[in-house]
Design a protein around this motif. Structure first.
Motif, short mmCIF file in Angstrom:
data_model
loop_
_atom_site.label_atom_id
_atom_site.label_comp_id
_atom_site.label_asym_id
_atom_site.label_seq_id
_atom_site.Cartn_x
_atom_site.Cartn_y
_atom_site.Cartn_z
N UNK A 130 0.81 -1.23 0.00
CA UNK A 130 0.00 0.00 0.00
C UNK A 130 0.84 1.27 0.00
N UNK A 131 2.08 1.19 0.49
CA UNK A 131 2.87 2.44 0.60
C UNK A 131 4.03 2.54 -0.38
N UNK A 132 4.28 1.50 -1.15
CA UNK A 132 5.52 1.50 -1.94
C UNK A 132 5.29 1.10 -3.40
N UNK A 133 5.92 1.87 -4.30
CA UNK A 133 5.80 1.60 -5.74
C UNK A 133 7.18 1.27 -6.29
N UNK A 134 7.23 0.28 -7.18
CA UNK A 134 8.47 0.01 -7.91
C UNK A 134 8.30 0.60 -9.31
N UNK A 135 9.24 1.47 -9.66
CA UNK A 135 9.21 2.13 -10.97
C UNK A 135 10.36 1.58 -11.79
N UNK A 136 10.07 1.05 -12.98
CA UNK A 136 11.13 0.52 -13.84
C UNK A 136 11.20 1.36 -15.11
N UNK A 137 12.42 1.70 -15.51
CA UNK A 137 12.63 2.58 -16.66
C UNK A 137 13.67 1.96 -17.59
N UNK A 138 13.39 1.99 -18.89
CA UNK A 138 14.40 1.59 -19.88
C UNK A 138 14.88 2.85 -20.59
N UNK A 139 16.19 2.93 -20.83
CA UNK A 139 16.69 4.04 -21.66
C UNK A 139 17.40 3.44 -22.88
N UNK A 140 17.28 4.10 -24.04
CA UNK A 140 17.85 3.51 -25.26
C UNK A 140 19.37 3.47 -25.23
N UNK A 141 20.00 4.44 -24.56
CA UNK A 141 21.47 4.53 -24.54
C UNK A 141 22.02 4.04 -23.20
N UNK A 142 21.52 2.89 -22.74
CA UNK A 142 21.90 2.39 -21.41
C UNK A 142 23.42 2.26 -21.25
N UNK A 143 24.12 1.95 -22.35
CA UNK A 143 25.57 1.77 -22.30
C UNK A 143 26.31 3.03 -21.88
N UNK A 144 25.66 4.18 -22.05
CA UNK A 144 26.32 5.45 -21.70
C UNK A 144 26.11 5.83 -20.24
N UNK A 145 25.22 5.10 -19.55
CA UNK A 145 24.95 5.44 -18.14
C UNK A 145 25.72 4.50 -17.22
N UNK A 146 26.84 4.98 -16.69
CA UNK A 146 27.59 4.21 -15.70
C UNK A 146 27.28 4.81 -14.33
N UNK A 147 27.18 3.97 -13.32
CA UNK A 147 27.01 4.49 -11.96
C UNK A 147 27.59 3.50 -10.99
N UNK A 148 27.71 3.94 -9.73
CA UNK A 148 28.24 3.08 -8.69
C UNK A 148 27.07 2.60 -7.83
N UNK A 149 27.10 1.35 -7.36
CA UNK A 149 25.97 0.85 -6.59
C UNK A 149 25.77 1.67 -5.32
N UNK A 150 24.58 2.27 -5.17
CA UNK A 150 24.29 3.14 -4.04
C UNK A 150 23.96 4.56 -4.50
N UNK A 151 24.32 4.89 -5.74
CA UNK A 151 24.10 6.26 -6.22
C UNK A 151 22.65 6.50 -6.63
N UNK A 152 22.34 7.77 -6.86
CA UNK A 152 20.95 8.13 -7.20
C UNK A 152 20.90 9.07 -8.40
N UNK A 153 19.68 9.27 -8.91
CA UNK A 153 19.46 10.22 -9.99
C UNK A 153 18.35 11.18 -9.58
N UNK A 154 18.27 12.31 -10.27
CA UNK A 154 17.17 13.25 -10.04
C UNK A 154 16.17 13.12 -11.17
N UNK A 155 14.98 12.63 -10.83
CA UNK A 155 13.96 12.38 -11.84
C UNK A 155 13.01 13.57 -11.91
N UNK A 156 12.79 14.06 -13.14
CA UNK A 156 11.82 15.15 -13.32
C UNK A 156 10.42 14.55 -13.22
N UNK A 157 9.59 15.10 -12.34
CA UNK A 157 8.23 14.56 -12.19
C UNK A 157 7.42 15.04 -13.39
N UNK A 158 6.97 14.12 -14.26
CA UNK A 158 6.26 14.53 -15.48
C UNK A 158 5.06 15.44 -15.18
N UNK A 159 4.92 16.47 -15.99
CA UNK A 159 3.78 17.38 -15.83
C UNK A 159 4.00 18.43 -14.75
#
Ligand SMILES: Cc1cc2nc3c(=O)[nH]c(=O)nc-3n(C[C@H](O)[C@H](O)[C@H](O)COP(=O)(O)OP(=O)(O)OC[C@H]3O[C@@H](n4cnc5c(N)ncnc54)[C@H](O)[C@@H]3O)c2cc1C
Ligand code: FES
Length: 367
Positions: A130-159
């Motif tokens: 009831x309190x938690x959503x899993x959001x899954x996203x695919x990006x076409x250029x996934x090979x260009x996105x490197x990150x370290x486990x534990x890091x975060x991104x800033x997602x623009x809330x649509x609209x």
């Protein structure tokens, strides 16, 4: 982190080097074993601080948080023996022998770079509880996105005009980007997720960011996750799993109510593959049906602190993070590595002053 690659034209091994700037932005560069980090950085248009380029002035000094390197030649005035022993190095002289994570003593803006921006598509929207959503996203250029486990991104809330921070729950090598979001009634992201979002929607985000990431080391780990603070910890566990980790450790996952408990089966499966690793969970609500009612501190034993020879990774809502920090300090233990991230709520721009993601300044961990 990614495995060592070879440059096709020269046959020379290359490594991924993460440059973490003071403003939380991380950029990744590819560095050949025969190249200095500074040379590779400039070729890839990232102007890290440099002056002499010769190991003489110390301007480029950076803390290496993870990985192995050849420090090159330099004079004592530029880098003292004590600093080198603490993990400091000179990018103008150092050459990588493995993937590295370096703290660069300037902002991404001064280095004339910035967080990269990515656009992807929502491919999964699962109400895990009831309190938690899993959001899954695919990006076409996934090979260009490197990150370290534990890091975060800033997602623009649509609209809307606002962005919100979310930590990857997937490991860096996994194609699909997965985030766990605790719903906050009335919140911008929470309202989008529950009322408007649909599979197929376009989403934009910037990153990766943050100094809360898994360091490579051989000592045991103690991971403490509060609520959806489980997301970065899941990313770290997945990385330990692919690395074939045998350093041992413990995870304690604590939530407020039974409704907040998610991913128990997944955690169990991951932990069961890690030798010497244990885990448990607790719920603070007295009405919970969980075996352990209370806070994460109640499930940390003296043996989990290994007399301080432990790397602690702590993530969750600010009050939980503060409570655990106080508890560890009270136990008279100074862990060799102590890294934490507070899932602070976004504050209106006018009120914002301090950065929301933090790592202990004394968090350098020998690799
Ligand atoms: C580095 C970082 C990583 C994070 N990672 C995750 C993650 O992986 N998963 C996760 O669930 N969350 C994470 N968070 C928290 C996340 O970014 C959001 O803050 C959270 O999801 C709420 O967003 P929202 O847009 O739904 O709510 P918001 O629009 O931010 O509002 C939340 C609620 O608080 C109230 N509120 C807003 N501002 C204030 C204020 N200044 N004072 C008092 N009340 C206020 C609002 O009215 C609303 O009721 C992270 C935060 C940080 C800083
Ligand atoms: S730039 Fe002078 S020591 Fe590196």
């Amino acid at each position: 982190m990614t495995a060592t690659q070879t440059e096709p034209s020269t046959g020379i091994a290359t490594h991924q080097v993460a440059l973490s700037f003071e403003d939380g932005v991380t950029r990744f560069i590819t560095v050949r074993e025969d190249q200095t980090v500074a040379d590779a950085s400039y070729r890839q248009r990232i102007n890290i601080p440099l002056d002499c380029r010769d190991g003489a002035c110390g301007t480029c000094k950076a803390l290496c948080e993870s990985g192995e390197y050849d420090g090159g030649t330099y004079i004592e005035d530029a880098l003292s023996e004590a600093e080198a022993a603490e993990g400091y190095a000179l990018p103008c002289s150092m050459k990588p022998r493995s993937d590295l994570a370096l703290q660069i003593a300037t902002t991404s803006e001064v280095a004339k770079t910035g967080a990269a921006s990515y656009t992807g598509t929502v491919v999964g929207l699962d109400r895990l509880s009831p309190t938690t959503v899993e959001l899954a996203i695919d990006i076409p250029n996934r090979g260009e996105l490197a990150f370290l486990p534990g890091q975060y991104v800033n997602i623009a809330v649509p609209g809307t005009e606002v962005t919100r921070s979310y930590s990857f729950a997937n490991a860096p090598h996994e194609e699909r980007l997965v985030f766990l979001v605790k719903l906050t009634p009335g919140g911008a992201m929470s309202t989008w997720l529950t009322e408007r979002a649909a599979v197929g929607d376009e989403v934009t985000f910037t990153g990766p960011n943050g100094s809360f990431f898994l360091r490579e080391a051989r000592r045991p780990v103690l991971m403490l996750a509060g609520g959806t603070g489980l997301a970065p910890v899941l990313s770290m566990l997945r990385q330990l799993d692919v690395d074939g980790c045998d350093r041992g450790g413990r995870l304690v996952y604590g939530v407020s109510t039974d409704d907040d408990l998610v991913k128990l089966d997944e955690v169990e499966e991951l932990v069961s593959r890690l030798p010497g690793f244990t885990w448990d969970h607790c719920v603070s609500d007295p009405a919970s049906t969980a075996a352990n009612k209370g806070y994460v501190m109640s499930l940390i034993g003296d043996e989990d602190l290994h007399d301080g020879d432990v790397a602690i990774y702590l993530c969750g809502p600010p009050p939980m993070v503060e409570a655990v920090r106080t508890h560890v300090a009270g136990a008279g233990i100074e862990p060799t590595g102590f890294y934490y991230e507070k899932f602070a709520l976004a504050v209106p721009a006018a009120e914002a002053s301090a950065p929301s993601a933090e790592a202990s300044p004394a968090s350098a961990e020998a690799s």
